[in-house]
Design an enzyme around this catalytic site. Structure first.
Site: not given
Ligand SMILES: [Zn+2]
Length: 107
Positions: A25, A28, A73, A76, A96
């Site tokens: 990510c 984070c 995510c 976060c 995607c």
């Molecule tokens: Zn994250």
């Protein structure tokens, strides 16, 4: 990346990232996907057939008069992309993902 927009296709350098490693990510640094699950979907966005366990969360998105599944995510809440049901085996899923939402760490 908190905006739920999508980058233009074929602009992500991660599209041509074929090394082994982990895609994390951008918000984070939580690991989200591995290179093993990456495939070339031809859509112009980095695509994966499977996320890492407990890495992502989903939300129904009915904007644009289509029903899609949004992917975030889990840690976060950063917007990652969408999931479709036309991916390759074994999962049949196509995640995607916005290249801007990911950072790549070579193994
Ligand atoms: Zn994250």
């Amino acid at each position: 990346m908190r905006q739920e927009g999508t980058e233009r296709p074929f602009t992500s350098p991660l599209l041509d990232e074929h090394r082994k490693g982990t895609f994390a990510c951008a918000g984070c640094a939580l690991p989200l996907f591995t290179s093993n699950a990456k495939f070339d979907s031809g859509t112009g966005w980095p695509s994966f057939w499977q996320p890492l366990p407990n890495a992502v969360a989903y939300k129904r998105d009915t904007s644009l008069f289509m029903e899609r599944t949004e992917e975030h995510c889990r840690r976060c809440g950063g917007h990652l992309g969408h999931v479709f049901d036309d991916g390759p085996r074994p999962t049949g899923k196509r995640h995607c993902i916005n290249g801007l939402s990911l950072t790549f760490k070579p193994a």
